[in-house]
Motif scaffolding. Structure first.
Motif, PDB file in Angstrom:
ATOM      1  N   ARG A  77       0.829  -1.268  -0.198  1.00  0.00           N
ATOM      2  CA  ARG A  77      -0.152  -0.084  -0.003  1.00  0.00           C
ATOM      3  C   ARG A  77       0.855   1.375  -0.015  1.00  0.00           C
ATOM      4  N   ALA A  78       1.833   1.256   0.816  1.00  0.00           N
ATOM      5  CA  ALA A  78       2.944   2.472   0.891  1.00  0.00           C
ATOM      6  C   ALA A  78       3.531   2.809  -0.462  1.00  0.00           C
ATOM      7  N   LEU A  79       3.914   1.597  -1.251  1.00  0.00           N
ATOM      8  CA  LEU A  79       4.418   1.797  -2.600  1.00  0.00           C
ATOM      9  C   LEU A  79       3.606   1.614  -3.561  1.00  0.00           C
ATOM     10  N   GLY A  80       2.306   1.859  -3.596  1.00  0.00           N
ATOM     11  CA  GLY A  80       1.194   1.824  -4.414  1.00  0.00           C
ATOM     12  C   GLY A  80       1.013   0.251  -5.262  1.00  0.00           C
ATOM     13  N   LEU A  81       1.344  -0.575  -4.558  1.00  0.00           N
ATOM     14  CA  LEU A  81       1.123  -1.950  -5.321  1.00  0.00           C
ATOM     15  C   LEU A  81       0.078  -2.864  -4.510  1.00  0.00           C
ATOM     16  N   ARG A  82      -0.625  -3.738  -5.232  1.00  0.00           N
ATOM     17  CA  ARG A  82      -1.578  -4.516  -4.496  1.00  0.00           C
ATOM     18  C   ARG A  82      -0.445  -5.874  -4.805  1.00  0.00           C
TER      19      ARG A  82
ATOM     20  N   LEU B 210      -1.257  -0.259  -8.170  1.00  0.00           N
ATOM     21  CA  LEU B 210      -2.842  -0.017  -7.844  1.00  0.00           C
ATOM     22  C   LEU B 210      -3.156   0.703  -9.240  1.00  0.00           C
ATOM     23  N   GLY B 211      -4.510   0.411  -9.592  1.00  0.00           N
ATOM     24  CA  GLY B 211      -5.255   1.172 -10.651  1.00  0.00           C
ATOM     25  C   GLY B 211      -4.994   0.205 -11.854  1.00  0.00           C
ATOM     26  N   THR B 212      -4.439  -0.833 -11.945  1.00  0.00           N
ATOM     27  CA  THR B 212      -4.296  -1.556 -13.158  1.00  0.00           C
ATOM     28  C   THR B 212      -5.049  -2.837 -13.070  1.00  0.00           C
ATOM     29  N   ASP B 213      -5.084  -3.460 -14.184  1.00  0.00           N
ATOM     30  CA  ASP B 213      -5.999  -4.643 -14.341  1.00  0.00           C
ATOM     31  C   ASP B 213      -5.314  -5.738 -14.387  1.00  0.00           C
ATOM     32  N   THR B 214      -4.029  -5.863 -14.823  1.00  0.00           N
ATOM     33  CA  THR B 214      -3.046  -7.096 -14.743  1.00  0.00           C
ATOM     34  C   THR B 214      -2.438  -7.265 -13.731  1.00  0.00           C
TER      35      THR B 214
END
Length: 161
Positions: A125-130, A157-161
C-alpha cells in the motif's frame, strides 16, 4: 550407621534442593515484577496499542549487573500505527540497561537494536502496489562485505493486470 549417614545425606540434599528451588521461584517472581513495571514505563500512549511484552534476560543470578543495571531487556509491541503503513510490530533488544530508582523514569542502555516488522500488504500500500510480495537476500557487495537487499514485486494499484 551406614543407613543413618545415608538418611542424613538425603535430608541435606533435600534441604539444598528446596533452598535452590525457592531461590529460583523468588527470582522468577522478582523478574516478572520488573518486566511488568518496565512494560508500564515504556507503554506507548496510543489508544488501542496493547502493553509491550517485556522479557528480562539472564538467569537467576545474572539478570542484574549491578543494583540498577539489567543484563538485557527485550521488548515487543504489536499494533503500533505508522503513517502510510498502518499497524506494525516493533521489537527492541537492549543490553546493559540502566533502570532508574522506582522504575519510573526513562531507561538508558549501552547498546540497542530495533526492528520493525511490516507486512507485505502494508508495504505494498505504501508503495502503490497490490498483492505485494517481499523477498530478501544477502548478496556479496562489490565494495566488499554483504549487501542486504529486499525485492518487492506486485501489481501497481489502478491496473487490471
Amino acid at each position: 550407621m551406614h543407613m543413618r549417614a545415608s538418611r542424613i545425606a538425603a535430608a541435606a540434599l533435600a534441604v539444598v534442593a528446596a533452598v535452590a528451588g525457592g531461590a529460583f521461584v523468588v527470582d522468577a517472581v522478582a523478574a516478572s515484577r520488573v518486566e511488568a513495571d518496565l512494560s508500564a514505563v515504556i507503554r506507548p500512549p496510543t489508544p488501542g496499542v496493547p502493553d509491550p511484552a517485556v522479557t528480562v534476560g539472564g538467569g537467576p543470578t545474572g539478570r542484574w549487573n549491578d543494583d540498577d543495571r539489567l543484563a538485557s531487556v527485550s521488548v515487543r509491541v504489536d499494533g503500533v500505527p505508522r503513517p502510510g503503513l498502518g499497524p506494525v510490530t516493533v521489537e527492541a533488544r537492549a543490553v546493559d540497561v540502566s533502570v532508574p530508582p522506582g522504575r519510573t523514569g526513562p531507561l538508558t542502555a549501552e547498546e540497542t537494536t530495533v526492528s520493525v516488522l511490516v507486512t507485505g500488504d502494508a508495504l505494498g500500500r505504501a508503495l502503490g502496489l497490490r498483492d505485494a510480495l517481499v523477498a530478501a537476500a544477502d548478496d556479496p557487495s562489490l565494495a566488499g562485505g554483504t549487501e542486504h537487499r529486499a525485492r518487492v514485486t506486485g501489481t501497481p494499484l489502478g491496473t487490471d493486470t
